[in-house]
Design a protein around this motif. Structure first.
Motif, PDB file in Angstrom:
ATOM      1  N   ALA A   1       6.669  15.123   2.892  1.00 15.94           N
ATOM      2  CA  ALA A   1       5.772  13.987   3.734  1.00 15.94           C
ATOM      3  C   ALA A   1       6.471  13.752   4.909  1.00 15.94           C
ATOM      4  CB  ALA A   1       6.039  12.760   2.602  1.00 15.94           C
TER       5      ALA A   1
ATOM      6  N   GLU B   1       0.930  -1.199   0.106  1.00 14.82           N
ATOM      7  CA  GLU B   1       0.149   0.184  -0.228  1.00 14.82           C
ATOM      8  C   GLU B   1       0.924   1.398  -0.050  1.00 14.82           C
ATOM      9  OE1 GLU B   1      -3.131   2.380  -0.089  1.00 14.82           O
ATOM     10  OE2 GLU B   1      -3.038   0.482  -0.560  1.00 14.82           O
TER      11      GLU B   1
ATOM     12  N   LYS C   1       7.816  11.536  -5.685  1.00  9.35           N
ATOM     13  CA  LYS C   1       7.213  12.693  -5.143  1.00  9.35           C
ATOM     14  C   LYS C   1       6.913  12.599  -3.771  1.00  9.35           C
ATOM     15  CE  LYS C   1       8.039  14.011  -9.519  1.00  9.35           C
ATOM     16  NZ  LYS C   1       9.310  14.670  -9.872  1.00  9.35           N
TER      17      LYS C   1
ATOM     18  N   ARG D   1       2.256   1.699  -3.369  1.00  7.59           N
ATOM     19  CA  ARG D   1       0.848   2.303  -4.340  1.00  7.59           C
ATOM     20  C   ARG D   1       0.849   3.964  -4.186  1.00  7.59           C
ATOM     21  NH1 ARG D   1      -2.316  -1.347  -5.054  1.00  7.59           N
ATOM     22  NH2 ARG D   1      -2.426  -2.145  -2.721  1.00  7.59           N
ATOM     23  N   GLN D   2       0.866   4.279  -2.707  1.00  5.60           N
ATOM     24  CA  GLN D   2       0.544   5.710  -2.613  1.00  5.60           C
ATOM     25  C   GLN D   2       1.651   6.301  -3.053  1.00  5.60           C
ATOM     26  OE1 GLN D   2       0.044   6.422   1.434  1.00  5.60           O
ATOM     27  NE2 GLN D   2      -1.205   4.736   1.880  1.00  5.60           N
TER      28      GLN D   2
ATOM     29  N   LYS E   1       3.722   5.849  -5.672  1.00  6.14           N
ATOM     30  CA  LYS E   1       3.631   6.064  -7.266  1.00  6.14           C
ATOM     31  C   LYS E   1       2.368   6.837  -7.718  1.00  6.14           C
ATOM     32  CE  LYS E   1       6.012   1.605  -8.012  1.00  6.14           C
ATOM     33  NZ  LYS E   1       7.114   1.953  -8.501  1.00  6.14           N
ATOM     34  N   GLN E   2       1.268   6.790  -6.768  1.00  9.04           N
ATOM     35  CA  GLN E   2       0.141   7.563  -7.208  1.00  9.04           C
ATOM     36  C   GLN E   2       0.301   9.085  -6.814  1.00  9.04           C
ATOM     37  OE1 GLN E   2      -3.116   5.654  -5.255  1.00  9.04           O
ATOM     38  NE2 GLN E   2      -3.231   4.168  -7.089  1.00  9.04           N
ATOM     39  N   GLY E   3       1.340   9.530  -5.949  1.00  5.92           N
ATOM     40  CA  GLY E   3       1.835  10.838  -5.448  1.00  5.92           C
ATOM     41  C   GLY E   3       0.900  11.121  -4.501  1.00  5.92           C
ATOM     42  N   THR E   4       0.017  10.183  -3.771  1.00  2.70           N
ATOM     43  CA  THR E   4      -0.883  10.571  -2.765  1.00  2.70           C
ATOM     44  C   THR E   4      -0.270  10.152  -1.038  1.00  2.70           C
ATOM     45  OG1 THR E   4      -1.803   8.437  -2.729  1.00  2.70           O
ATOM     46  CG2 THR E   4      -2.770  10.049  -4.094  1.00  2.70           C
ATOM     47  N   ALA E   5       0.951   9.974  -1.156  1.00  2.00           N
ATOM     48  CA  ALA E   5       1.731   9.704   0.125  1.00  2.00           C
ATOM     49  C   ALA E   5       2.035  10.901   0.745  1.00  2.00           C
ATOM     50  CB  ALA E   5       2.930   8.685  -0.076  1.00  2.00           C
ATOM     51  N   ALA E   6       1.441  10.973   2.104  1.00  2.00           N
ATOM     52  CA  ALA E   6       1.730  12.029   3.068  1.00  2.00           C
ATOM     53  C   ALA E   6       2.385  11.769   4.444  1.00  2.00           C
ATOM     54  CB  ALA E   6       0.462  12.934   3.200  1.00  2.00           C
TER      55      ALA E   6
END
Length: 218
Positions: free
Chosen positions: A122, A91, A118, A94-95, A97-102
């Motif tokens: 974070a 998971e 990116k 995945r985050q 690679k999707q640029g949603t990891a914070a």
């Protein structure tokens, strides 16, 4: 064309059109260290180059340069990748690679290929980054307190303003990385294996001929 057939055709076509001197130039233009490629022969260097670029997701860069150097040659086309099953991707990866990891605090990402990630700003404290591939990753302003970055490959990574308090950097590769304004100690800098071309926390470009303690006050 299968992936195996593509790699074989690519290796053979490079061997036909590049002598040793031209191969060295190609490796230089790809910003890969010649010494990083295994083997002493031209054939072994070609195999190692293809494998290195594949691991780092940079085969498209190679094909682009090959086409520019020899536009008359029919270079093999990169096969469309087969997406892995969704449940096979961690998971956290995945985050990223999707640029949603914070907030990935405490996550184990050991050995993952996260080139170009990116992650500016974070929360990445206490993350296990051992031997992770972070070529060209953006970690500027990130919270990396206590992170384990031993052996991490972070060439050209952006770490400007990152907090690296208590992070472990033993054996890391930070060539050409931007460490300007990063929060870290002199001992951390001295534990890094490769710093050639890096921007140090005080904004000065690292000079391998001058002791670190004479280049920066941290």
């Amino acid at each position: 064309m299968t992936h195996h057939a593509f790699r074989r055709a690519l290796r053979q076509t490079i061997a036909r059109h590049y002598n040793l001197a031209e191969l060295r130039t190609l490796v230089f233009d790809l910003d890969v260290g010649w010494e990083e490629l295994a083997g002493d022969t031209r054939a072994n260097k070609i195999v190692s180059l293809v494998e290195w670029l594949e691991r780092n997701g940079r085969l498209p860069d190679l094909l682009e340069l090959l086409q520019k150097d020899h536009p008359q040659v029919s270079w093999p086309s990169l096969p469309a990748p087969k997406p892995p099953p969704a449940d096979a991707i961690p998971e956290a990866v995945r985050q990223i690679k999707q640029g949603t990891a914070a907030d990935l605090s405490g996550t184990v990402l050991k050995g993952q290929n996260l080139c170009g990630a990116k992650l500016s700003g974070a929360r990445l404290n206490d993350v296990d980054w051992r031997r992770v591939e972070l070529y060209l990753a953006d970690l500027s302003g990130a919270d990396l307190r206590g992170a384990d970055l031993r052996g991490a490959k972070m060439r050209k990574a952006k770490l400007a303003g990152a907090d690296l308090t208590d992070a472990r950097l033993d054996g890391a590769d930070l060539r050409m990385a931007d460490l300007s304004r990063a929060k870290m100690t002199l001992s951390q800098l001295q534990s890094i294996r490769k710093l050639k071309g890096a921007v140090l926390p005080n904004g000065r470009r690292y000079d391998p001929d001058i002791p670190l303690e004479d280049q920066i006050i941290v």
